[in-house]
Design a protein around this motif. Structure first.
Motif, PDB file in Angstrom:
ATOM      1  N   GLN A 190      29.524  13.468   3.203  1.00 34.73           N
ATOM      2  CA  GLN A 190      29.394  12.077   3.686  1.00 34.73           C
ATOM      3  C   GLN A 190      30.249  11.112   2.859  1.00 34.73           C
ATOM      4  OE1 GLN A 190      27.922  12.222   6.458  1.00 34.73           O
ATOM      5  NE2 GLN A 190      27.266  14.307   5.923  1.00 34.73           N
ATOM      6  N   GLN A 191      30.590  11.522   1.645  1.00 36.87           N
ATOM      7  CA  GLN A 191      31.395  10.635   0.785  1.00 36.87           C
ATOM      8  C   GLN A 191      32.900  10.890   0.931  1.00 36.87           C
ATOM      9  OE1 GLN A 191      28.476  11.863  -2.507  1.00 36.87           O
ATOM     10  NE2 GLN A 191      29.722  10.264  -3.433  1.00 36.87           N
ATOM     11  N   VAL A 192      33.246  11.869   1.767  1.00 42.57           N
ATOM     12  CA  VAL A 192      34.668  12.211   1.923  1.00 42.57           C
ATOM     13  C   VAL A 192      35.217  11.486   3.154  1.00 42.57           C
ATOM     14  CG1 VAL A 192      36.322  14.090   2.348  1.00 42.57           C
ATOM     15  CG2 VAL A 192      34.306  14.490   0.906  1.00 42.57           C
ATOM     16  N   ILE A 193      36.300  10.763   2.976  1.00 46.52           N
ATOM     17  CA  ILE A 193      36.965  10.103   4.105  1.00 46.52           C
ATOM     18  C   ILE A 193      38.384  10.657   4.185  1.00 46.52           C
ATOM     19  CG2 ILE A 193      37.777   7.877   5.026  1.00 46.52           C
ATOM     20  CD1 ILE A 193      35.443   6.641   3.290  1.00 46.52           C
ATOM     21  N   VAL A 194      38.706  11.218   5.328  1.00 49.45           N
ATOM     22  CA  VAL A 194      40.045  11.804   5.490  1.00 49.45           C
ATOM     23  C   VAL A 194      41.034  10.655   5.674  1.00 49.45           C
ATOM     24  CG1 VAL A 194      41.462  13.332   6.911  1.00 49.45           C
ATOM     25  CG2 VAL A 194      39.047  13.867   6.531  1.00 49.45           C
ATOM     26  N   THR A 195      42.148  10.741   4.944  1.00 49.15           N
ATOM     27  CA  THR A 195      43.170   9.687   5.048  1.00 49.15           C
ATOM     28  C   THR A 195      44.492  10.295   5.509  1.00 49.15           C
ATOM     29  OG1 THR A 195      43.877  10.068   2.780  1.00 49.15           O
ATOM     30  CG2 THR A 195      42.186   8.379   3.122  1.00 49.15           C
TER      31      THR A 195
ATOM     32  N   GLN B 211      48.764   7.952  -0.217  1.00 46.65           N
ATOM     33  CA  GLN B 211      49.327   6.606  -0.100  1.00 46.65           C
ATOM     34  C   GLN B 211      48.336   5.682   0.604  1.00 46.65           C
ATOM     35  OE1 GLN B 211      52.161   5.713  -1.615  1.00 46.65           O
ATOM     36  NE2 GLN B 211      51.550   3.653  -1.056  1.00 46.65           N
ATOM     37  N   GLN B 212      47.719   6.191   1.655  1.00 45.70           N
ATOM     38  CA  GLN B 212      46.739   5.368   2.364  1.00 45.70           C
ATOM     39  C   GLN B 212      45.477   5.165   1.513  1.00 45.70           C
ATOM     40  OE1 GLN B 212      44.796   6.768   6.023  1.00 45.70           O
ATOM     41  NE2 GLN B 212      45.496   4.860   6.946  1.00 45.70           N
ATOM     42  N   GLY B 213      45.119   6.179   0.736  1.00 43.05           N
ATOM     43  CA  GLY B 213      43.957   6.046  -0.141  1.00 43.05           C
ATOM     44  C   GLY B 213      44.194   4.939  -1.174  1.00 43.05           C
ATOM     45  N   LEU B 214      45.425   4.857  -1.694  1.00 44.41           N
ATOM     46  CA  LEU B 214      45.751   3.806  -2.655  1.00 44.41           C
ATOM     47  C   LEU B 214      45.689   2.439  -1.984  1.00 44.41           C
ATOM     48  CD1 LEU B 214      48.808   5.529  -4.428  1.00 44.41           C
ATOM     49  CD2 LEU B 214      46.584   5.031  -5.472  1.00 44.41           C
ATOM     50  N   TYR B 215      46.234   2.379  -0.775  1.00 47.09           N
ATOM     51  CA  TYR B 215      46.251   1.109  -0.035  1.00 47.09           C
ATOM     52  C   TYR B 215      44.818   0.645   0.251  1.00 47.09           C
ATOM     53  CZ  TYR B 215      47.837  -2.419   3.236  1.00 47.09           C
ATOM     54  OH  TYR B 215      48.088  -3.618   3.855  1.00 47.09           O
ATOM     55  N   LEU B 216      44.009   1.587   0.758  1.00 46.05           N
ATOM     56  CA  LEU B 216      42.613   1.250   1.060  1.00 46.05           C
ATOM     57  C   LEU B 216      41.906   0.753  -0.197  1.00 46.05           C
ATOM     58  CD1 LEU B 216      41.534   4.299   3.267  1.00 46.05           C
ATOM     59  CD2 LEU B 216      41.509   1.907   3.964  1.00 46.05           C
ATOM     60  N   SER B 217      42.185   1.404  -1.320  1.00 46.55           N
ATOM     61  CA  SER B 217      41.479   1.044  -2.552  1.00 46.55           C
ATOM     62  C   SER B 217      41.828  -0.376  -2.994  1.00 46.55           C
ATOM     63  CB  SER B 217      41.807   2.046  -3.662  1.00 46.55           C
ATOM     64  OG  SER B 217      41.393   3.327  -3.241  1.00 46.55           O
ATOM     65  N   THR B 218      43.105  -0.759  -2.864  1.00 48.31           N
ATOM     66  CA  THR B 218      43.449  -2.141  -3.253  1.00 48.31           C
ATOM     67  C   THR B 218      42.768  -3.133  -2.315  1.00 48.31           C
ATOM     68  OG1 THR B 218      45.476  -2.127  -1.940  1.00 48.31           O
ATOM     69  CG2 THR B 218      45.695  -1.549  -4.257  1.00 48.31           C
ATOM     70  N   GLN B 219      42.650  -2.763  -1.027  1.00 50.43           N
ATOM     71  CA  GLN B 219      42.032  -3.670  -0.053  1.00 50.43           C
ATOM     72  C   GLN B 219      40.532  -3.805  -0.281  1.00 50.43           C
ATOM     73  OE1 GLN B 219      43.778  -5.369   2.534  1.00 50.43           O
ATOM     74  NE2 GLN B 219      45.384  -4.658   1.179  1.00 50.43           N
TER      75      GLN B 219
END
Ligand code: PLP
Length: 499
Positions: free
Chosen positions: A194-199, A203-211
């Motif tokens: 449940q804590q895993v989100i496929v990206t 690069q998208q994981g980094l982007y999501l994290s800044t957002q």
């Protein structure tokens, strides 16, 4: 002539002026204009006269007449049995001029500051030619092409990965389960599926994290030097001033220096397994210091674990996430261990962040394409990934040894030297400090060698010249030949400076 799909609608015909009559002439003129404007191209297969007459609500004879006229004038070729096409050889002077060429580009509205920043990012993060020493070129003998194709065919033909409706943003559950198990076993990451989100990659994981992690006034620690992919996100989204660059020492990110620079940062973006680009792992005492800081400040840690599978000697450190699962966002990718064009990665987030990451993901692209997620899940469940990683490790270890030996043999010590390391898909070659690594890169590219400069990954006052050398995808002979050529390129540059 290659088969081309039939054109079923020709919007360029527009509205015919029915009361004005002479409809076949009007139709012929409209079709001719469509050719001149490039909307119909040489070889395009036209709709049948029956289809066109029904679509335009004209008598079929009217359409036939227009077609016959254009055929007589050399605009159409009627081929018995295969319909009518726009002529391959158009009458002289009728070759189309694409509208875009004739339009004045300055007519377009001015770019926003945001557009300028994104365009700058595009010029900085380029894809290198797949010649030595481009990074992330998968090594041919290790590529699991056949297995991948076989599982893909099976799943796309029948399985759940065949086209279906919208999916939840977190991705396909079997893949999330396989990832949760994989990171638990191989990286001591504590999580449920449940804590895993496929990206679509880290690069998208980094982007999501800044957002998700940062409000507009918050600051974040970013390693100095760091991966362009993270610094460019801050720079191109108008967040440059939110970035606090924290230098490294031989143990990795200097936490005390970070505290001196800005203790109250809301997040730290780090590459603890294999610092990018330099390569050292973060020591255990440094990991504990980083976690202590994040507890004291109530801050998040973003752990980019981009290539930890490829460790050649010794025992790998477990993930930072395993030491503090409630405050670490863990980013993983299949770009390095499988292939970058797959565009599948994942974030493992503390439970508290699951909804926020899913919401942000939804607003970017809803979810990653689903079919390949099922293929990857089966690939992992059937044990192919583990086997593939074992094979890759030994192939890459050999390539690494070839590269190190060749560099020792063909480079004079004052020219360049390798950063010691025992992990990953790339090495850093430090250059004589008199050299400009960006110039060396340009000369190397002209000589058919793909390398990246290290100095732009530093903040300007710390910059040192160096090159990133990727390991994968190349034969021993290619590696040795490229090392010899690169040494010559660098030697020439140094000679120019000394002359
Ligand atoms: C440090 C680091 N993080 C993230 C990435 C991006 O990986 P992905 O292809 O999964 O977006 C790379 C790719 O080279 C990398 O080197």
């Amino acid at each position: 002539m290659p088969r081309k799909a039939k054109i079923v609608e020709i919007p360029a015909i527009g509205e015919l002026d029915r009361p004005a009559g002479q409809l076949s002439l009007q139709l012929a003129k409209a079709l001719k204009k469509a050719i001149q404007r490039g909307e119909l191209k040489s070889g395009d297969l036209l709709p049948s006269t029956r289809t066109l007459s029904a679509a335009l609500k004209l008598a079929r004879g009217t359409v036939i007449e227009a077609f016959e006229q254009l055929t007589a004038e050399g605009f159409f070729d009627a081929v018995r049995g295969s319909g009518t096409r726009v002529a391959v050889q158009l009458p002289a002077g009728e070759i189309h001029q694409p509208d875009s060429e004739s339009r004045d580009k300055n007519d377009a509205p001015p770019l926003s500051a945001q557009a300028e920043r994104y365009a700058h990012a595009a010029s900085r993060i380029t894809t290198l030619q797949p010649v030595p020493f481009a990074v992330s070129v998968p090594a041919g003998p290790t590529l699991p092409d056949d297995i991948w194709r076989r599982i893909g065919n099976r799943i796309r033909a029948k399985g759940p990965g065949a086209p279906s409706g919208y999916h939840i943003p977190a991705g396909a559950l079997p893949l999330r389960e396989a990832i949760a198990e994989y990171v638990r076993k191989s990286r001591s990451v504590h999580c449920s599926a449940q804590q895993v989100i496929v990206t679509a990659g880290t690069q998208q994981g980094l982007y999501l994290s800044t957002q998700v992690l940062l409000d507009s006034a918050d600051k974040a620690w970013v390693e100095d030097p760091a991966y362009h992919g993270i610094t460019s996100i801050f720079e191109s989204t108008g967040r440059s001033t939110q970035m606090i660059r924290v230098p490294l020492d031989e143990e990795g990110l200097d936490v005390n220096r970070g505290i001196e620079l800005f203790a109250a940062a809301k997040a730290a973006f780090v590459t603890p397994s294999h610092q990018y680009p330099v390569g050292m792992p973060m020591s255990m005492s440094r990991r504990l210091a980083l976690i202590d800081w994040s507890k004291a400040q109530q801050s998040w840690i973003v752990e980019d674990d981009y290539d930890s599978e490829l460790r050649y000697e010794g025992h790998p450190f477990p993930s930072l996430q395993g030491l503090a699962p409630e405050r670490v966002v863990y980013l993983g990718t299949f770009s390095k261990i499988l292939f970058p064009s797959l565009r599948i990665g994942y974030v493992v987030v503390p439970e508290k962040l699951v909804d926020a990451y899913c919401g942000a993901r939804m607003l970017i692209d809803r979810h990653a394409p689903i079919a390949d997620q099922y293929v990857l899940a089966a690939f992992m469940e059937e044990g192919h990934l583990d086997r593939h990683i074992r094979r890759m490790r030994s192939v890459y270890a050999e390539k690494r040894a070839v590269m190190i030996t060749a560099i020792r043999q063909f480079f004079e010590p004052e020219l360049a030297w390798l950063q010691p390391g025992d992990q990953g898909m790339h090495m850093v070659l430090w250059l004589n400090p008199a050299l400009d690594d960006k110039k060396v890169v340009n000369h190397a590219i002209a000589a058919g060698i793909s390398v990246r400069a290290v100095s732009p990954m530093f903040s300007p006052h710390l910059a040192r010249p160096g090159l990133i050398l990727g390991l994968g995808g190349f034969s021993d002979q290619q590696i040795i030949a490229a090392v010899i050529k690169l040494a010559e390129v660098i030697r020439q540059q140094l000679r120019k400076i000394n002359d």
